[in-house]
Design a protein around this motif. Structure first.
Motif, PDB file in Angstrom:
ATOM      1  N   ARG A  32       0.856  -1.123  -0.258  1.00 60.30           N
ATOM      2  CA  ARG A  32       0.119  -0.012  -0.003  1.00 60.30           C
ATOM      3  C   ARG A  32       0.801   1.100  -0.203  1.00 60.30           C
ATOM      4  O   ARG A  32       0.559   2.186  -0.662  1.00 60.30           O
ATOM      5  CB  ARG A  32      -0.961  -0.143   1.131  1.00 60.30           C
ATOM      6  CG  ARG A  32      -1.944  -0.793   1.082  1.00 60.30           C
ATOM      7  CD  ARG A  32      -3.238  -0.497   1.740  1.00 60.30           C
ATOM      8  NE  ARG A  32      -4.216  -1.170   1.788  1.00 60.30           N
ATOM      9  CZ  ARG A  32      -4.591  -2.336   2.357  1.00 60.30           C
ATOM     10  NH1 ARG A  32      -3.537  -2.861   3.472  1.00 60.30           N
ATOM     11  NH2 ARG A  32      -5.598  -3.205   2.036  1.00 60.30           N
ATOM     12  N   HIS A  33       1.890   1.090   0.743  1.00 62.85           N
ATOM     13  CA  HIS A  33       2.803   2.271   0.893  1.00 62.85           C
ATOM     14  C   HIS A  33       3.603   2.698  -0.567  1.00 62.85           C
ATOM     15  O   HIS A  33       3.556   3.721  -0.793  1.00 62.85           O
ATOM     16  CB  HIS A  33       3.877   2.073   1.907  1.00 62.85           C
ATOM     17  CG  HIS A  33       4.918   3.404   2.062  1.00 62.85           C
ATOM     18  ND1 HIS A  33       6.215   3.548   1.435  1.00 62.85           N
ATOM     19  CD2 HIS A  33       4.612   4.537   2.731  1.00 62.85           C
ATOM     20  CE1 HIS A  33       6.502   4.404   1.660  1.00 62.85           C
ATOM     21  NE2 HIS A  33       5.733   5.189   2.661  1.00 62.85           N
ATOM     22  N   ARG A  34       3.641   1.576  -1.239  1.00 63.59           N
ATOM     23  CA  ARG A  34       4.352   1.773  -2.342  1.00 63.59           C
ATOM     24  C   ARG A  34       3.270   2.321  -3.251  1.00 63.59           C
ATOM     25  O   ARG A  34       3.521   3.362  -4.145  1.00 63.59           O
ATOM     26  CB  ARG A  34       4.961   0.499  -2.864  1.00 63.59           C
ATOM     27  CG  ARG A  34       5.488   0.466  -4.373  1.00 63.59           C
ATOM     28  CD  ARG A  34       6.300   1.587  -4.890  1.00 63.59           C
ATOM     29  NE  ARG A  34       7.517   1.621  -3.736  1.00 63.59           N
ATOM     30  CZ  ARG A  34       8.763   1.371  -4.074  1.00 63.59           C
ATOM     31  NH1 ARG A  34       9.008   0.916  -5.142  1.00 63.59           N
ATOM     32  NH2 ARG A  34       9.549   1.487  -3.108  1.00 63.59           N
ATOM     33  N   HIS A  42       0.747   4.338  -2.678  1.00 59.90           N
ATOM     34  CA  HIS A  42       0.651   5.676  -2.132  1.00 59.90           C
ATOM     35  C   HIS A  42       1.802   6.216  -2.718  1.00 59.90           C
ATOM     36  O   HIS A  42       1.395   7.410  -3.489  1.00 59.90           O
ATOM     37  CB  HIS A  42       0.684   5.490  -0.732  1.00 59.90           C
ATOM     38  CG  HIS A  42       0.582   6.818  -0.144  1.00 59.90           C
ATOM     39  ND1 HIS A  42      -0.502   7.479  -0.047  1.00 59.90           N
ATOM     40  CD2 HIS A  42       1.790   7.669   0.548  1.00 59.90           C
ATOM     41  CE1 HIS A  42      -0.187   8.708   0.763  1.00 59.90           C
ATOM     42  NE2 HIS A  42       1.134   8.808   1.024  1.00 59.90           N
ATOM     43  N   TRP A  43       3.074   6.036  -2.594  1.00 56.69           N
ATOM     44  CA  TRP A  43       3.974   6.812  -3.388  1.00 56.69           C
ATOM     45  C   TRP A  43       4.085   6.901  -4.851  1.00 56.69           C
ATOM     46  O   TRP A  43       4.146   8.014  -5.425  1.00 56.69           O
ATOM     47  CB  TRP A  43       5.514   6.061  -2.902  1.00 56.69           C
ATOM     48  CG  TRP A  43       6.519   6.956  -3.165  1.00 56.69           C
ATOM     49  CD1 TRP A  43       7.297   7.938  -2.905  1.00 56.69           C
ATOM     50  CD2 TRP A  43       7.319   6.389  -4.783  1.00 56.69           C
ATOM     51  NE1 TRP A  43       8.212   8.229  -3.600  1.00 56.69           N
ATOM     52  CE2 TRP A  43       8.442   7.354  -4.513  1.00 56.69           C
ATOM     53  CE3 TRP A  43       7.428   5.280  -5.462  1.00 56.69           C
ATOM     54  CZ2 TRP A  43       9.436   7.343  -5.643  1.00 56.69           C
ATOM     55  CZ3 TRP A  43       8.312   5.431  -6.730  1.00 56.69           C
ATOM     56  CH2 TRP A  43       9.096   6.355  -6.466  1.00 56.69           C
ATOM     57  N   PHE A  95      10.443  -2.547   1.097  1.00 61.68           N
ATOM     58  CA  PHE A  95      10.501  -2.125  -0.120  1.00 61.68           C
ATOM     59  C   PHE A  95      11.601  -1.099  -0.405  1.00 61.68           C
ATOM     60  O   PHE A  95      12.384  -1.241  -1.621  1.00 61.68           O
ATOM     61  CB  PHE A  95       9.022  -1.680  -0.365  1.00 61.68           C
ATOM     62  CG  PHE A  95       8.285  -2.809  -0.875  1.00 61.68           C
ATOM     63  CD1 PHE A  95       8.360  -4.039  -0.234  1.00 61.68           C
ATOM     64  CD2 PHE A  95       7.369  -2.544  -2.132  1.00 61.68           C
ATOM     65  CE1 PHE A  95       7.216  -4.944  -0.714  1.00 61.68           C
ATOM     66  CE2 PHE A  95       6.504  -3.561  -2.259  1.00 61.68           C
ATOM     67  CZ  PHE A  95       6.317  -4.569  -1.825  1.00 61.68           C
ATOM     68  N   ARG A 136       0.197   8.031   5.777  1.00 60.80           N
ATOM     69  CA  ARG A 136       0.336   6.454   5.008  1.00 60.80           C
ATOM     70  C   ARG A 136       0.165   5.330   6.020  1.00 60.80           C
ATOM     71  O   ARG A 136       0.046   5.617   7.299  1.00 60.80           O
ATOM     72  CB  ARG A 136       2.040   6.658   4.463  1.00 60.80           C
ATOM     73  CG  ARG A 136       2.941   6.754   5.604  1.00 60.80           C
ATOM     74  CD  ARG A 136       4.171   6.507   5.200  1.00 60.80           C
ATOM     75  NE  ARG A 136       5.327   6.676   6.071  1.00 60.80           N
ATOM     76  CZ  ARG A 136       5.467   5.786   7.149  1.00 60.80           C
ATOM     77  NH1 ARG A 136       4.852   4.774   7.110  1.00 60.80           N
ATOM     78  NH2 ARG A 136       6.582   6.037   8.062  1.00 60.80           N
ATOM     79  N   PRO A 137       0.049   3.995   5.325  1.00 59.91           N
ATOM     80  CA  PRO A 137      -0.138   3.123   6.342  1.00 59.91           C
ATOM     81  C   PRO A 137       1.024   2.723   7.455  1.00 59.91           C
ATOM     82  O   PRO A 137       2.077   3.134   6.961  1.00 59.91           O
ATOM     83  CB  PRO A 137      -0.464   1.965   5.414  1.00 59.91           C
ATOM     84  CG  PRO A 137      -0.220   2.517   3.941  1.00 59.91           C
ATOM     85  CD  PRO A 137       0.472   3.938   3.913  1.00 59.91           C
ATOM     86  N   ARG A 164       4.114   0.825   9.046  1.00 60.60           N
ATOM     87  CA  ARG A 164       4.949  -0.064   8.464  1.00 60.60           C
ATOM     88  C   ARG A 164       5.892  -0.643   9.122  1.00 60.60           C
ATOM     89  O   ARG A 164       6.146  -0.107  10.500  1.00 60.60           O
ATOM     90  CB  ARG A 164       5.885   0.747   7.290  1.00 60.60           C
ATOM     91  CG  ARG A 164       5.342   1.469   6.254  1.00 60.60           C
ATOM     92  CD  ARG A 164       6.103   2.263   5.425  1.00 60.60           C
ATOM     93  NE  ARG A 164       6.786   1.488   4.355  1.00 60.60           N
ATOM     94  CZ  ARG A 164       7.845   1.799   3.650  1.00 60.60           C
ATOM     95  NH1 ARG A 164       8.188   3.164   3.770  1.00 60.60           N
ATOM     96  NH2 ARG A 164       8.311   1.221   2.844  1.00 60.60           N
TER      97      ARG A 164
END
Lengths: 909, 109
Positions: free
Chosen positions: A60-62, A64-65, B22, B63-64, B66
């Motif tokens: 999800r973060h990716r 989002h980015w 990531f 943001r989520p 992590r």
């Protein structure tokens, strides 16, 4: 992942909260999340939620980015998907970690101890595995290189060899007469090219002693036919097959290395061959070994063949080889049909030479490896069977051992060892055993391959390229290791099934009924396989004995032979040839240690066996028409030849000094000729006329001598007529000498006598008769040795198998036997009880093995001599042998059983 | 423990303040199927410590949540030792940095 505290425990609430991203439109995102969700089932349950959450949040973060930075491209989406796929590896890794907590030191130590406690099992099981792996890999490596790997020729499946086959006599396949080759080349349409190869030799004086280089004279298109490019330089041009332009040669790689030191500057330069300069136009590649022309000795020089006028009509003397390249749209069968029709036409046109003769196509592959192919394929099957047996036996031993350890495992289980712990323990043990076996197998495979190459008969192309084959090694190791692991783990499954109940009856019911039956089946299979291999080896052994028993017709011990060819300007008349031979014989006779020296043109068992097939007729009988003319082989000899070779005189008189050029023409004939043409009559005193060398030669038969098997001990004797060399001088002769002591030590002295008379004459071949006899037997000895070795291995494995099962089952019945003894059974009864089990297993195995042997040994037919594949004697002997092994293997446990003390036995519980 | 080249790369990325799975992939160029098993392993060996970042932190950054990885003292020592073995590492990480900016170090809860 040991620290799970603080992991979010909600499925996705936290992740979505506040992200502010609408992912409803994104397939890539949804797919990635779903994939991770599916994969998460692999993750151990204790950490599954946290794991999934970590991956989801990263994804999800990716996303989002990507949305924020405007990087939402097709490529970045794919990249995200690909990253999600990596979660499989992550999840599997965690699963493996959890299953085998990698702290195995304790297990390994325990496994070592437990293997040491059962040394017999450890040694036998690992050596059986090693034998299976080692033998299999070694033999497969050889078969793969020789049979399975593509030939080093372009489109090898289109290359065929063409031979003359006599359908009226023994169907033997033989060399081709030049006249027939020319007819085939002109008339056959199935081929792109048809090329002939003529045996040749060149005298070369550039080395320490005059040397005869084996050569082949090839017709136009030969190298195109076999599809070979030279290593360096070029092949022959069409015009170089014309008279006067043919002074060019190609060298074999070996010749180039041996005599010219691998000199790259040689191309384009001249070498003196047969006293004339010839330009070296190229060098052939090292793996070019087409095995053409008499036994496949390497041809060192290749020259263009210029067809001489008389060869056009030469159909009687067959000494050429023919290769052809099939047209792309023509199969071997179609080409064979065309050649059959062509042969019929030629037979009608030339009845005297061509009736009863057909052209036989043999694929190039079969030609190259046909002689060893059968043996190799038999070996390959033998090896497969051995690997099968090895695995069956190891399985058997491990099953038996597992059953014995039932109690131990039950105790450990009762004391709190978990199922996974026990499985891990057994796994490590089996792995260790497999490692031992595979390690030894690797070493054995390495040595075995080298031994096979060293022991193989000479002249097999590509034998020197044989090396350890990695694929088959991997295959055998995997099969063997899998067997060890699979059967090593079985006790774990049975014991964990019984739980605490296992402890209660652990003393009595060792091994379930299923595993007991499985073990019996395995032993029956082992005995059956051993039976097949032993029968195969037995048949080969009998064949070998039969071949040895065949009397070649001469004595080979203490005899040596030296072959020379006297042609060219120095020997252009028969008189000049006669002078050379007389002077040389004279000198040789004076050599110390040489008892007797003679001359013969057709030397039995030699590579260049000069076969002169002539038509003849008997005086006083009606002269047959040319196409019904009987034929015989013509040989020039001196009387000493028969003494040296110990060939008996059966009637009449021997040749003497009086039978010289000026005297009346006389001949000897052999007993085959006598019985074939004078059955019941005495040929001595009869006169015959032979037709040879464009002359009719009339002579009186003065004696009959014993026959000789010319083409090896397995060949049939042939009719032969012997002319005294003094009356019919000839250029291709062999000196034969009987010696005191080792004949090999006299070869050099013999050669020196030749060079004392003619310093530049080359010696074509020189060997003791024991050497050539042994070379003839080599392929047979090789296959016998290998199959014999495998049969012995199989025999041992089967014996171990039977012993293992019987001794185990006897141990299992300790209590029962104790009771029997307690109620009055005698030692003999107990012995019978145990032995019966063993004999029943063996009998079943022998029965199955007999059926299999009868079905399989017919594939051996090509290797057998004078024995049928279902030879009753062999079958009977092998059956009895295996039964005896079963009784012996059962005897030890049986004796142990009779000594069971009933009191102890009953206390076992 | 045995330090493979990829493991060293991951340690180096962590030392250069790439703290999330990531991000480490971006910095090292290694695929996810390599990076995560390495993280699991060095986590077991206590070369990194890992925890979930605080909700406040995630919320502030919009943001989520992590999972956050950080080199321990043992990890830093091991990395220092291995850097001498793998010279090329010095070049890889600065180059990778041009591609993606490291995130800010989160506030420890």
């Amino acid at each position: 992942m040991n620290r799970e505290s603080g992991a979010p425990n909600q499925e996705s609430g936290i992740g979505n909260r506040g992200s502010g991203i609408s992912d409803s439109t994104s397939t890539a995102l949804r797919l990635s999340l779903a994939f991770v969700r599916v994969v998460s089932v692999l993750v151990p349950s204790s950490m599954r939620v946290a794991w999934r959450e970590e991956w989801h949040s990263e994804i999800r973060h990716r996303w989002h980015w990507m949305v924020e930075s405007g990087a939402l491209t097709r490529r970045s989406r794919l990249d995200l998907l690909r990253r999600s796929m990596g979660s499989v590896v992550d999840a599997s890794w965690l699963r493996v970690l959890a299953t085998f907590d990698l702290n195995l030191t304790q297990e390994v130590r325990y496994a070592f101890r437990s293997l040491r406690r059962a040394p017999t099992l450890t040694i036998v099981a690992s050596s059986v595995l090693a034998l299976g792996i080692g033998a299999g890999t070694a033999v497969f490596s050889v078969v793969d290189t020789l049979v399975l790997r593509p030939l080093p020729y372009s489109e090898p499946d289109r290359i065929v060899t063409i031979w003359q086959q006599r359908t009226d006599a023994d169907n033997a396949i033989g060399d081709v007469a030049p006249g027939n080759f020319l007819d085939w080349r002109e008339q056959a349409t199935s081929f792109d090219v048809v090329a002939g190869v003529e045996p040749w030799s060149f005298d070369y004086l550039g080395t320490s002693e005059p040397r005869s280089l084996l050569a082949a004279a090839v017709t136009e298109g030969f190298f195109r036919t076999v599809g070979v490019q030279p290593l360096m330089g070029r092949t022959f041009r069409p015009e170089e097959h014309q008279e006067g332009q043919s002074n060019v040669v190609l060298l074999s790689y070996g010749c180039w290395q041996r005599y010219f030191g691998g000199d790259r500057e040689l191309i384009g330069r001249s070498v003196i061959l047969d006293g004339e300069p010839r330009t070296v136009v190229g060098v052939l590649p090292p793996d070019f070994q087409p095995r053409l022309l008499q036994g496949g000795r390497e041809r060192e020089v290749w020259a263009p063949n210029v067809i001489r006028p008389y060869e056009r009509e030469e159909r009687g003397s067959a000494y050429w080889n023919v290769v052809a390249r099939l047209r792309r749209d023509v199969s071997v069968e179609q080409a064979q049909r065309e050649m059959d029709a062509l042969s019929t036409r030629l037979a009608a046109a030339h009845p005297q030479t061509n009736s009863g003769m057909v052209a036989r196509l043999v694929s190039f592959r079969d030609h190259l490896i046909g002689s060893v192919r059968a043996a190799l394929l038999v070996l390959l099957s033998a090896v497969g069977l051995i690997l099968l047996m090895a695995c069956a036996n190891v399985a058997n031993m491990l099953l038996a051992r597992g059953a014995e350890r039932h109690r131990e495992l039950a105790v450990r289980s009762a004391l709190g060892a978990g199922r996974s712990r026990l499985i891990r323990q057994l796994f490590v043990e089996s792995l260790l055993l497999a490692l031992l076996g595979c390690g030894a197998g690797l070493a054995l495979a390495y040595w075995g391959t080298q031994a096979l190459v060293a022991l193989s008969p000479a002249g097999i192309p590509r034998m020197e390229q044989v090396g350890l084959d990695g694929r088959i090694l991997t295959f055998s190791v995997v099969v063997a290791a899998a067997t060890a692991l699979l059967f090593g783990l079985t006790p774990a499954t049975t014991c964990t099934r019984t739980d605490a109940g296992g402890l209660k009856d652990a003393g009595r019911s060792v091994g379930s009924g299923v595993s007991r039956r499985l073990r019996s089946v395995l032993v029956v299979a082992e005995v059956a396989i051993a039976m097949v291999l032993l029968v195969g080896a037995g048949l080969l052994l009998r064949s070998f004995a039969n071949v040895l028993r065949e009397d070649p017709g001469f004595t080979s011990s203490n005899v040596l032979a030296v072959q020379v060819f006297t042609y060219g300007p120095r020997y252009d008349t028969p008189e000049k040839q006669a002078v050379f031979y007389d002077q040389t014989l004279e000198r040789m006779r004076t050599l110390p240690g040489v008892r007797d020296v003679g001359l013969v043109s057709a030397m039995p068992f030699f590579d260049a066996n000069i076969n002169i097939d002539v038509g003849f007729w008997i005086e006083g009988r009606p002269k047959p028409s040319p196409d019904a003319m009987p034929s015989t082989f013509l040989t020039m000899v001196t009387a000493e030849y028969f003494r040296v070779m110990n060939i008996p005189l059966l009637g009449g008189r021997m040749l003497t000094d009086r039978d010289r050029a000026a005297g009346p023409a006389v001949v000897l004939i052999n007993e085959t000729m006598a019985s074939r043409f004078w059955s019941g009559e005495d040929p001595v005193g009869q006169r015959i006329t032979v037709d040879w060398d464009r002359e009719r030669r009339e002579a009186e038969i003065v004696g009959v001598v014993g026959h000789v098997r010319h083409e090896g001990p397995e060949s049939q004797p042939r009719p032969e007529v012997f002319f005294p060399h003094a009356q019919l001088p000839f250029g291709s002769m062999t000196f034969v000498a009987s010696t005191l002591g080792d004949p090999a030590s006299h070869i050099d002295a013999m050669k020196q006598q030749i060079w004392a008379v003619d310093p530049t004459l080359t010696v074509y071949d020189a060997a003791t008769l024991d050497q050539v006899t042994s070379a003839w037997l080599a392929p047979r000895r090789f296959s016998l040795f290998l199959l014999g070795a495998f049969a012995c291995i199989a025999f041992l494995i089967a014996a171990v198998g039977v012993y293992g099962v019987i001794s185990f089952s006897t141990a299992r019945r300790t209590r029962e036997i104790g009771v029997r003894i307690a109620v009055g059974a005698q030692a003999a009864d107990i012995r019978r009880l145990v032995l019966t089990e063993s004999v029943v297993l063996a009998a079943l195995g022998i029965g199955v093995g007999l059926a299999a042997a009868v079905a399989l040994t017919r594939f051996l037919r090509a290797l057998l001599f004078d024995v049928t594949p279902t030879d009753p004697l062999t079958l009977a002997v092998v059956s009895v042998l295996l039964l005896a092994v079963a009784v012996t293997a059962g005897y030890l446990p049986a004796r142990r059983a009779t000594r069971i003390d009933p009191l102890v036995a009953l206390r076992v519980e | 423990m045995k330090l493979t080249y990829p493991t060293t790369l991951v340690l180096q990325a962590l030392a250069h303040r790439y703290h999330y799975g990531f991000d480490i992939m971006d910095a090292t160029g290694l695929p996810s199927g390599t990076v995560y098993p390495i993280l699991r392993r060095i986590d077991r060996e206590a070369l990194v410590s890992s925890r979930w970042e605080s909700e406040t932190e995630a919320h502030r950054a919009q943001r989520p949540l992590r999972r956050y990885y950080e080199l321990t003292a043992a990890g830093e020592r091991l990395l220092a030792e291995s850097l001498s073995r793998y010279r090329a590492l010095h070049e890889i990480v600065p180059r990778a940095r041009r591609k993606i900016r490291p995130t800010r170090r989160p506030v420890t809860p």
